[in-house]
Motif scaffolding. Structure first.
Motif, PDB file in Angstrom:
ATOM      1  N   HIS A   1      -8.943   0.610   6.102  1.00  0.00           N
ATOM      2  CA  HIS A   1      -7.598   0.512   6.681  1.00  0.00           C
ATOM      3  C   HIS A   1      -7.442  -0.800   7.447  1.00  0.00           C
ATOM      4  CE1 HIS A   1      -4.578   1.936   9.884  1.00  0.00           C
ATOM      5  NE2 HIS A   1      -3.904   1.962   8.742  1.00  0.00           N
TER       6      HIS A   1
ATOM      7  N   GLU B   1      -6.723  -1.430   2.488  1.00  0.00           N
ATOM      8  CA  GLU B   1      -5.290  -1.247   2.712  1.00  0.00           C
ATOM      9  C   GLU B   1      -4.834  -2.345   3.646  1.00  0.00           C
ATOM     10  OE1 GLU B   1      -1.784   0.328   5.133  1.00  0.00           O
ATOM     11  OE2 GLU B   1      -3.706  -0.478   5.763  1.00  0.00           O
TER      12      GLU B   1
ATOM     13  N   HIS C   1       0.581  -5.857  10.624  1.00  0.00           N
ATOM     14  CA  HIS C   1       1.029  -4.484  10.848  1.00  0.00           C
ATOM     15  C   HIS C   1       2.252  -4.374  11.751  1.00  0.00           C
ATOM     16  CE1 HIS C   1       1.233  -0.522  12.752  1.00  0.00           C
ATOM     17  NE2 HIS C   1       0.942  -0.099  11.532  1.00  0.00           N
TER      18      HIS C   1
ATOM     19  N   LYS D   1       5.852  -3.210   4.616  1.00  0.00           N
ATOM     20  CA  LYS D   1       6.139  -2.785   5.992  1.00  0.00           C
ATOM     21  C   LYS D   1       7.580  -2.976   6.416  1.00  0.00           C
ATOM     22  CE  LYS D   1       3.131  -0.746   8.545  1.00  0.00           C
ATOM     23  NZ  LYS D   1       3.209   0.699   8.384  1.00  0.00           N
TER      24      LYS D   1
HETATM   25  O1  G3P Z   1      -0.987   2.921   4.460  1.00  0.00           O
HETATM   26  C1  G3P Z   1      -1.488   3.905   5.297  1.00  0.00           C
HETATM   27  C2  G3P Z   1      -1.275   3.565   6.750  1.00  0.00           C
HETATM   28  O2  G3P Z   1      -1.623   2.235   6.952  1.00  0.00           O
HETATM   29  C3  G3P Z   1       0.145   3.795   7.194  1.00  0.00           C
HETATM   30  O3  G3P Z   1       0.326   3.631   8.573  1.00  0.00           O
HETATM   31  O4  G3P Z   1       0.975   2.388  10.577  1.00  0.00           O
HETATM   32  O5  G3P Z   1      -1.357   2.254   9.771  1.00  0.00           O
HETATM   33  O6  G3P Z   1       0.448   1.112   8.528  1.00  0.00           O
HETATM   34  P1  G3P Z   1       0.082   2.291   9.395  1.00  0.00           P
END
Ligand code: G3P
Ligand code: MG
Length: 261
Positions: free
Chosen positions: A15, A42, A57, A126
């Protein structure tokens, strides 16, 4: 796929990279995810004011960059209000630790080289509402970039968004679209989901056995985010998910997934 009959070993997805141990969405975090044994990373995709795709993010740079020092009057402005040239002046590593000082924001065109062509990629769109055209820009960039062509020949790509309209635009562009959800993916939700999607990426805290079964019945893939503890890992493995998105991809490869000693 598992080579043990009856067991289903999910993909391990770092992540924002190996973000438990390195500054999120930086080349350092992506490189560490590979070393930790992740199958994929990700990362979050946004569009600069002058139309370049970059990996970030938050809506502003306050938490993860030195924007307050470099652009004090604009620190709270949307990160997407900056140009690519302006973003290249920011440090996206020092906030995590002095050893990461100087890590720049990564642009999507640079990601294959940063990954060393080893890992699959889950791109999360995003800012689909505030950046109209971001999906088209993505499709153009992927089609026209030699490094991405090389990565896509051998590695997996999944493109996801929480916004169903963005997911449909991804599908229109023939990109492998996945629907992110922050609720249990029940039959009502799945009936509203674009039929062209490959699967659902669900918040593990909301996913029930019924929700997992509904996704299976719809013949969709099932991924979960963001699973960081051993207990949560065991719970999602019991639901038979296809991929686990985690800040600690190295931990996830330990006994819980391998099947124990
Ligand atoms: O893509 C899964 C996750 O990353 C979604 O939430 O806020 O961590 O981008 P966030
Ligand atoms: Mg994300």
């Amino acid at each position: 796929e598992s080579n043990v009959p009856g067991r289903h070993i999910p993909l391990v997805v770092g992540h924002r990279g190996n973000s438990g141990f390195a500054p999120e969405n930086t080349a350092a975090a992506f490189a560490q995810a590979a070393v930790a044994g992740a199958n994929m990373i990700e990362t979050d995709v946004r569009l600069t004011a002058d139309g370049e795709l970059f990996l970030f993010h938050d809506e502003t740079g306050v938490r993860t960059t030195n924007v307050a020092q470099v652009y004090p009057l604009r620190a709270e402005d949307p990160i997407t209000s900056f140009t690519a040239g302006e973003l290249r002046r920011l440090d996206a590593g020092a906030h995590f630790g002095p050893e990461y000082a100087g890590e720049p924001i990564v642009f999507l065109s640079e990601l294959p080289a940063a990954l060393g062509f080893e890992l699959g990629v889950n791109l999360e769109i995003k800012s689909p509402v505030s950046s109209p055209g971001v999906e088209q820009e993505l499709a153009l960039m992927l089609a026209g970039n030699r490094d991405w062509a090389q990565l896509l020949e051998t590695q997996q790509l999944a493109v996801s968004s929480f916004d169903p309209a963005s997911v449909s635009r991804l599908a229109d562009l023939h990109l492998p679209a996945w629907q992110l959800v922050s609720t249990d993916p029940d039959a009502v939700l799945l009936a509203r989901t674009d039929p062209r999607v490959r699967g659902v990426v669900a918040d593990h805290r909301c996913l029930t056995a019924q929700g997992a079964a509904a996704v299976r019945a719809a013949e969709l893939g099932l991924w979960v985010y963001t699973v960081n503890s051993d207990a949560d890992t065991a719970a999602v493995l019991a639901l038979g998910v296809d991929a686990v998105i985690t800040d600690f991809p190295g931990n996830l490869l330990a006994p819980a997934v391998a099947g124990g000693p």
